[in-house]
Design an enzyme around this catalytic site. Sequence first.
Site, short mmCIF file in Angstrom:
data_model
loop_
_atom_site.label_atom_id
_atom_site.label_comp_id
_atom_site.label_asym_id
_atom_site.label_seq_id
_atom_site.Cartn_x
_atom_site.Cartn_y
_atom_site.Cartn_z
N GLY A 217 -58.47 -13.06 -17.99
CA GLY A 217 -58.07 -11.78 -18.56
C GLY A 217 -57.82 -11.91 -20.05
N SER A 218 -56.85 -11.15 -20.53
CA SER A 218 -56.65 -11.04 -21.98
C SER A 218 -56.09 -12.29 -22.64
CB SER A 218 -55.74 -9.85 -22.28
OG SER A 218 -56.38 -8.64 -21.94
N THR A 219 -55.62 -13.28 -21.87
CA THR A 219 -55.23 -14.53 -22.52
C THR A 219 -56.43 -15.18 -23.21
OG1 THR A 219 -55.55 -15.80 -20.47
CG2 THR A 219 -53.33 -14.97 -20.92
N LYS A 221 -58.43 -13.75 -25.05
CA LYS A 221 -58.59 -13.16 -26.38
C LYS A 221 -58.13 -14.11 -27.49
CE LYS A 221 -58.30 -8.42 -24.64
NZ LYS A 221 -57.45 -7.24 -24.40
#
Length: 486
Positions: A217-219, A221
């Site tokens: 997920g957004s980790t 990013k």
Amino acid sequence: MNTPIRRLSILIAMLFTTLLVASTVVQFAQARSLGAMASNKRTLLDSYSRERGAIIVGGQAVAKSVPVQDQYRFLRTYPQGELYSHLTGFYSYSVGAPYGLEHAADDLLSGDADQLFVRRVTDLITGRKTSGATIELTIDPKAQKAADQALGQSRGAVVALDPKTGAILAMVSHPAYDPNGLASHDLNKAAKAWQSLSTDKDKAYLNRALSGVYPPGSTFKVVTAAAALENGVVTNENSSVPGPAQLDLPLTSTNLPNENGQPCGPGDKTTLIHALEISCNTAFGSLGLELGGEKLRAQAAKFGFGDSLQVPMRVATSSVPADLNEPQSAQAAIGQYDVRTTPLQMAMVAAGIANKGSVMTPYLIQSVRSANLDIIESAPDPVELSQAVSEQTASIVTKMMVSVVDNGSGARARIPGVDVAGKTGTAQHDPGKPPHAWFISFAPAADPKVAVAVVVEDGGVTGSEVGGGRVAAPIARAVMEAVLNR
């Protein structure tokens, strides 16, 4: 000598030669493989007749052998049971093949390792019974307990690292199990314990920290931001990036939306630092389009994606797919599509940023000691796995991650008086199921002592659609506080 006697003599000589060759093959060429067979109960009985080495955490044995009055002579016990079950694993006559460190460090614990050759010779000469080596782990008992308590009844995993050395300070996987029943000399009891564990629907036997493979997920990013800085797509945290409510993806009629359906800034623009603070999907999707799949994949590889690691337990390989097209690159840039990672790998990402861009090789064994606790082998000097990013890029990403905690979605990881760097993540996986909640972090930001990765499957025990900031960040905070206050 007449012909029949000569022929009989040749036949007997051939038979003796065959017997000699066969016994040599069995005793030397095949000895190791035969000894390692799970079905070879004689080898297990021989192992049980020795005092197996202890596994030590913070000066206390979390696995040890105690003398008993039966044919096995020693019973393997695990004084803290579930707390260290995914580290120690178990050693069981009934099950056969050991798990966890009992398997990965079996040659040391059983006394058969090459490092113990001189000791075995000395034991042979003096008539002393050979015993296994004691292994001392890098685990911080306070951090381990904090991780276990904070994760609670949720399914998931927590990993904490020393960013400067790669030492594993905590490793917890839930659900856990009690290895003592499996090690029982009551074979019926051990068999029932194994049947229960091996058929558990929640897979309590699985060390999710090392073998659990999840969409980050957004980790992820953090990796995308690092790739954009390293490749000159942006120059600093204040660089302007697109942030529309939806990103128009080429080659498909499906767009990439922000979670709240809103643009990330006025005029569909925002800064890189604000995009990370609020976890703007469209901003990082647009960076993925500009970078392309191969540059994303190359940057992830510098953090350890694609590497085969052993700590000494084998770690599942994290991956970013090859040959990503443009929409897939945009999805991969926000940690979706087919990007998959272990909690240990995401802890390494956080630790690499914390350590000025240098990712250290993770390890779990601090020292190996003889039965009288003389040091046989100490942990080697810290080994750099790779220089993932420049020191300048690491500094910029650190500043951005601190802002995530101070001003954005990671507020629940705040520690009074300490600058904490972090990144939340909410990872979609199976349709119809809540997303996984993620958080990666390190502290103190200026002189990091600990880096942490947390994943809570399906958003935690509530099963609601919650992000990493609400569920996973407080768990990471508890572990960081335990390390910083020791």
